[in-house]
Enzyme design. Structure first.
Site, PDB file in Angstrom:
ATOM      1  CB  CYS A 168      -0.447   2.484   4.032  1.00 12.51           C
ATOM      2  SG  CYS A 168      -1.965   1.808   3.400  1.00 12.51           S
ATOM      3  CG  ASP A 169       3.301   1.249   4.552  1.00 14.37           C
ATOM      4  OD1 ASP A 169       2.892   1.775   5.597  1.00 14.37           O
ATOM      5  OD2 ASP A 169       3.058   0.068   4.252  1.00 14.37           O
TER       6      ASP A 169
ATOM      7  CB  CYS B  63      -0.921  -0.026   1.221  1.00 13.88           C
ATOM      8  SG  CYS B  63      -1.938   1.453   1.375  1.00 13.88           S
TER       9      CYS B  63
END
Ligand code: NDP
Length: 313
Positions: A139-140, A136
Site C-alpha cells: 500500500c505505502d 502494508c
C-alpha cells in the site's frame, strides 16, 4: 427487542463486505450490513491507494469507502452503524444480535470482518501512523522511493515486504528479535542475496522519533550475556510485518477456523462448513490481503449466497 428479517446479513464493511452488499442488493436480496468496529475496514487507515484498478490518479482509503458506501446504498443495501455481538448458526434461519439492541434473522450470512495487523504496542506507533508507520508495504511502499526504511519481523510476510521495498527504497533494514529468520528457506535466500537489505538480528525497537514525521527508530541489540547496545537508526518508513489477527472471536465454536483463527473456506469458493454462511476478504485469507482480492471474494460470497437461496427454493 426489535427484530429485522433479511435474506442476507453482511458482517463487516471493508471492500469485501461492501462488494457483497452491492452484489446482493442488485440481486434483490435486500441485505442488511453491520459496519463493525472500524467502518470501512483497514483501508481507512492507509493513506493513498494507488494499486486498485480504475483509480488512475489514486484515491484515499476513506474516499474509496465513501464511494463503496454510496454504491451499495444506491441499490438498497441497509447499512447500519453498529457491531454484531452474538451469532447463532446452529439453526436456520440464523440469528444475530447487534449492539443497537436489534435482533437480525437471516437466511444467509456473509462474514467479512477482516483481520487486524499486529503492532508492537509502542505509543509512538499511533503517533506516526500515516506519517511513516505502516503495516502494508504494497500500500505505502511507493512513497519511500530512494529512501531508507525498516521492516519489523522475520517471517515470510516480513521477507516479502522487505523484498518488495528493496526495489523501491535505497536501503531496507529488517529488525528481527531472534538470531534467525522464521521465514521459508527460499525467502531467506532472496533476502540475503539482496544487496540493499540488511538484517539486524537480536534487535528490538523501543521507540520512534521525528519532528513532523518519522525520522528514525531507537533500537536495542542484544549481544550475549548482559551485553546490549541501544542506538538510533535513521529511517523514513517503519513497516510492521509481525502478523495479522483475523477478527473471528465472535465465530469461535460456530464455524470451522484454522489454527491461526482464519475461517476455513472450500477451495475456490466462499463456502464455510455451515451451509448458508459464507466468508469473504481477509478474515479467510492469510495470503493475499489486498483490497482488490477482498472485493473479488465479496463478489464470490454474494454469488454463493444467491445460489444457495435459489437452491433452497
Ligand atoms: P509469522 O507469524 O510467520 O511471523 C511473524 C514474525 O514477526 C516472526 O519473525 C516473529 O518473531 C515476529 N514477531 C511477532 N511478534 C513480534 C514482536 N512483538 N516483536 C518483534 N517481532 C515479532 O507471520 P507472517 O505474517 O510472516 O506469516 C503468516 C503465515 O502466512 C505464515 O504461515 C507464512 O508462512 C504465511 N505466508 C506465506 C507467504 C508465501 O508463501 N509467499 C507470504 C506471507 C505469509 P519470532 O520468530 O521471534 O516469533
Amino acid at each position: 427487542m426489535e427484530t429485522i428479517r433479511t435474506k442476507c446479513l453482511i458482517i463487516g464493511s471493508g471492500p469485501a463486505g461492501y462488494t457483497a452488499a452491492i452484489y446482493t442488493s442488485r440481486a434483490n436480496l435486500s441485505p442488511v450490513m453491520y459496519v463493525g468496529h472500524q467502518p470501512g475496514g483497514q483501508l481507512t487507515t492507509t493513506t493513498e491507494i494507488e494499486n486498485f484498478p480504475g483509480y488512475h490518479n489514486g484515491i484515499t482509503g476513506s474516499e474509496m469507502m465513501d464511494d463503496l458506501h454510496k454504491q451499495a446504498t444506491r441499490f438498497g443495501a441497509d447499512v447500519r452503524n453498529g457491531i454484531i455481538t452474538e451469532v447463532d448458526f446452529s439453526k436456520r434461519p440464523f440469528t444475530a444480535k447487534a449492539d443497537d439492541g436489534i435482533e437480525i434473522v437471516a437466511d444467509t450470512v456473509i462474514i467479512s470482518t477482516g483481520a487486524t495487523a499486529r503492532y508492537l504496542g509502542l505509543s509512538d506507533e499511533d503517533k506516526y501512523k500515516g506519517l511513516g508507520v505502516s503495516a502494508c508495504a504494497t500500500c505505502d511502499g511507493f512513497f519511500y522511493r530512494g529512501k531508507k526504511v525498516a521492516v519489523v519481523g522475520g517471517g515470510d510476510t516480513a521477507c516479502e515486504e522487505a523484498l518488495y521495498l528493496s526495489n523501491i527504497a535505497a536501503k531496507v533494514y529488517m529488525i528481527v528479535r531472534k538470531d534467525f529468520l522464521r521465514a521459508s528457506k527460499v525467502m531467506q535466500r532472496r533476502v540475503f542475496e539482496k544487496e540493499n537489505i540488511e538484517v539486524l538480528f537480536n534487535t528490538v525497537t523501543s521507540g520512534l522519533f521525528g519532528e513532523d514525521g518519522l525520522e528514525g527508530a531507537t533500537l536495542t541489540e542484544f549481544m550475549g550475556t548482559d551485553k546490549e547496545k541501544t542506538y538510533s537508526l535513521p529511517v523514513d518508513g517503519f513497516f510492521l510485518a509481525i502478523g495479522h489477527t483475523p477478527n473471528t472471536d465472535l465465530f469461535k465454536g460456530q464455524i470451522a477456523l484454522d489454527e491461526a483463527g482464519y475461517i476455513i473456506t472450500e477451495a475456490h469458493t466462499s463456502l464455510t462448513n455451515v451451509p448458508g454462511v459464507f466468508a469473504a476478504g481477509d478474515v479467510a485469507d492469510p495470503r493475499y490481503r489486498q483490497a482488490i482480492t477482498a472485493a473479488g471474494s465479496g463478489c464470490k460470497a454474494a454469488l454463493d449466497a444467491e445460489r444457495y437461496l435459489t437452491e433452497l427454493g
